[in-house]
Structures are given as C-alpha cells and as structure tokens.
Design a protein around this motif. Sequence first.
Motif, PDB file in Angstrom:
ATOM      1  N   ARG A 134      -4.232   0.088  -7.655  1.00  0.00           N
ATOM      2  CA  ARG A 134      -5.665   0.089  -7.357  1.00  0.00           C
ATOM      3  C   ARG A 134      -5.901   1.139  -6.280  1.00  0.00           C
ATOM      4  NH1 ARG A 134      -9.687  -1.289 -10.290  1.00  0.00           N
ATOM      5  NH2 ARG A 134      -8.495  -3.169 -10.848  1.00  0.00           N
ATOM      6  N   ALA A 135      -6.529   2.248  -6.673  1.00  0.00           N
ATOM      7  CA  ALA A 135      -6.721   3.372  -5.760  1.00  0.00           C
ATOM      8  C   ALA A 135      -7.677   3.005  -4.639  1.00  0.00           C
ATOM      9  CB  ALA A 135      -7.240   4.593  -6.526  1.00  0.00           C
ATOM     10  N   ASP A 136      -7.573   3.737  -3.535  1.00  0.00           N
ATOM     11  CA  ASP A 136      -8.462   3.499  -2.404  1.00  0.00           C
ATOM     12  C   ASP A 136      -9.920   3.732  -2.780  1.00  0.00           C
ATOM     13  OD1 ASP A 136      -6.255   2.915  -0.854  1.00  0.00           O
ATOM     14  OD2 ASP A 136      -6.031   4.972  -0.133  1.00  0.00           O
ATOM     15  N   GLY A 194      -3.011   3.913  -2.906  1.00  0.00           N
ATOM     16  CA  GLY A 194      -3.688   2.653  -3.172  1.00  0.00           C
ATOM     17  C   GLY A 194      -2.734   1.483  -3.044  1.00  0.00           C
ATOM     18  N   THR A 195      -3.134   0.344  -3.613  1.00  0.00           N
ATOM     19  CA  THR A 195      -2.367  -0.900  -3.522  1.00  0.00           C
ATOM     20  C   THR A 195      -1.771  -1.233  -4.881  1.00  0.00           C
ATOM     21  OG1 THR A 195      -3.871  -1.701  -1.802  1.00  0.00           O
ATOM     22  CG2 THR A 195      -2.474  -3.335  -2.883  1.00  0.00           C
ATOM     23  N   SER A 220       0.862  -1.183   0.000  1.00  0.00           N
ATOM     24  CA  SER A 220       0.000   0.000   0.000  1.00  0.00           C
ATOM     25  C   SER A 220       0.896   1.230   0.000  1.00  0.00           C
ATOM     26  CB  SER A 220      -0.910  -0.006   1.233  1.00  0.00           C
ATOM     27  OG  SER A 220      -1.724   1.152   1.258  1.00  0.00           O
TER      28      SER A 220
END
Length: 373
Positions: A227-229, A214-215, A206
């Motif tokens: 992959r955004a929050d 994001g991750t 993260s």
Amino acid sequence: MNIQRYLAPFSNVDGEELLVAASAAAITFCAIYGVLRLLRRRLCKHDEAGRPDRPAVQLFKETLNRTSMLAVLAISLLVGLKMLELPPIWEDRLGHLWFIVLGFQLVLYLDRAATLGARRYFRNHSENPDSPTTVANTLMVWALKTTVWVIFMLAALSNLGINVSALVASLGIGGIAVALAVQNVLGDLFASLAIAVDKPFEVGDSIAITNVSGTVEHVGLKTTRIRADSGEQIIIGNAELLKNVVRNYKRMQTRRVQFSLRINPATPAALAAKVPDALRAVVERQPDVRADRVHLKSVTQDALEYELVFYILNSSYANFMNAQQAVLLGALEVFSELGVDANAPTRRLLFEKGAEAANETEQPEPRLAARAH
C-alpha cells in the motif's frame, strides 16, 4: 453393466450369514462411534478443567475431529463382509478396500495435523501471535499436504497392482518440462520462500524500494502487495522485489538527522564561536533526542556553515519531523538573541566608465566590478 456378475458371489449366502454380517457391521459402527464420542468428551472435560495448555492434547483433539463418518461406515461394512464366505477373488478385493479406506482416513488425520502443527509452530515463534498467516506457514502446509496425498495415491495404485515406477519416472520428466515452461512463476515461488526464511520484511512493515515506498499488506506465493504512501496498491513480483535494495523503516531503532545552517561571513569570530554551544543546547532540550555534534564546518566568502548531527531515539517519522522543526525554530531564536545575521550577503554590481581615448573614434569600454556587503 451386468449387476448379476457382481452379485453372483452372494447368491449362495443364506439369510443367517447375512444377519450375522449385518449385526457385525452395526456393532462395529456403534463401537467406533462410541469410542470417538467418549474421547471427545474426555478432551472437552480436560479443557473445562482449566488445566495448562498441552499442545499434544490440543493437537490430538483437533485431529480427531477430522474423522470421516463415511470412512467409519465403510470400515463397518468391510467388517460385515469379512464375516461372509466369499470367493478368493473377493478376498483380494476386500484387502484392497481395507487399504484404501484406512489409508484415506489416515491421510485425513495427517492433513489436519500438518495444518495445526505448522500453525502452532509459527504462532509460538512469532512476535505477534495474532499476526496474519505468513508465507512460510503457507508453503510448509502446502508442501506437507502435497507430500502426504501424493504418497497415499502412489501407495494405493501400487496396492491395486499398478506399476508406479514408470508413473514416477514420467512425472519426473513432466515436472522438468513444466518447470522450464513456468520458470518465472517458480522464480517468484522460491523468492517467496526466501522472504519467508530470511524475513527481510513482514506484513505491516514500512519499506521502500526503487520508486516505491509504502506498507506491506500481503506476501503471497508469487507477488507482494504494498500500500503506497500515496494510497494506491502496488503489486510486484517476489523475484523482482528481491533484486532491489529494500529499506525497512519499521525496524529502525533511531533516526540520524544531519543538516547545515549558514550565517553571514562578516560575523565576528568571537560571536561565531558562541553559536555551536547555543545550537547544541537547543538540540539537548528536545525530548527523545540525543545530541551528537555541532561544529563550524566551513568558512567561505559566501557563508559560515555549521553542521548539526543528532539522533531521534525512536523510529517515528512524525517525531523526526517535529524534532527537526523544533531545532530549526530554536536556531532562529538563538541567532536573534546573539545578534547573528543569518541572511546571505548581498551583492551589488558597479559599472565604471573608462577614460576617454585620444582617438575620438574609439568607444570607451565599461568595466564590471562586484562588491559583496
């Protein structure tokens, strides 16, 4: 195409020589095929015996599976042709074919060995053996395979009598031109190599950069996918990514929490002195929390300000929010038990009418005074 031109050397070969050549080719094919089956069977028995894992044996077994039956057939035919009496020009051609066939099979073995060796190396040096293929693994395999195949192609051309010096020089000049044309792509490529070697983050971490958090889902040769929050996927170039400050939250071991609480400045000094110890006791009661300090930070006409600092002993954001919430609720209970007023002082504005002037034409001026309670 004049087929008779190529079949002319075989016109003087009698049936007995052809039979001997065909027999030699068949025996060679059966011998090679039998040896391969025997080796594979021995290696399978080695696995079934439950012996400790031997990387060299496993690598040999997987590499052996890359044997091309087409190459085996070509070798058998070359052995058969060697039994015939052919003109000198055909002897040279058979020599070239031997080099190409054996070299091709050797390159297949090296190609497979490079893939398996790099995969095993990164699996043994990875914290999670089941993690996805890393960029370093991809780059290393790609570089090894490219080198092996380029060397084979140059060697094959040289064996055929082609001068490869001019070809290598032209490839160098062309490579410079291509590098100038795709310098942005090469920048991202070298940035991916820097990510693979330096490992500022890995897949599953993260992270947060400018306006993005994001991750990490995938680190490619040119881009990194995050992959955004908020749910969407963000794709950013590797070179652009490394130009920013990257915060890796997954590698946090503790979280430092610092905030302030204010109470009414009219609180008596004796009562205000009890607040730090009471707040510290609240912090120390929380699980997985280490209290650092609680102090009266400042005294102003607006409030008495206390500063709390403590550490969450794990990197979980949910635990951080739970601990902070528990401390705040505990602080409210402490203020209620001690009788401390946590409300801000109220202000009232009073307007006083000035004395009447001797001259009736002059209007009195209002005065503004502020009192705090």
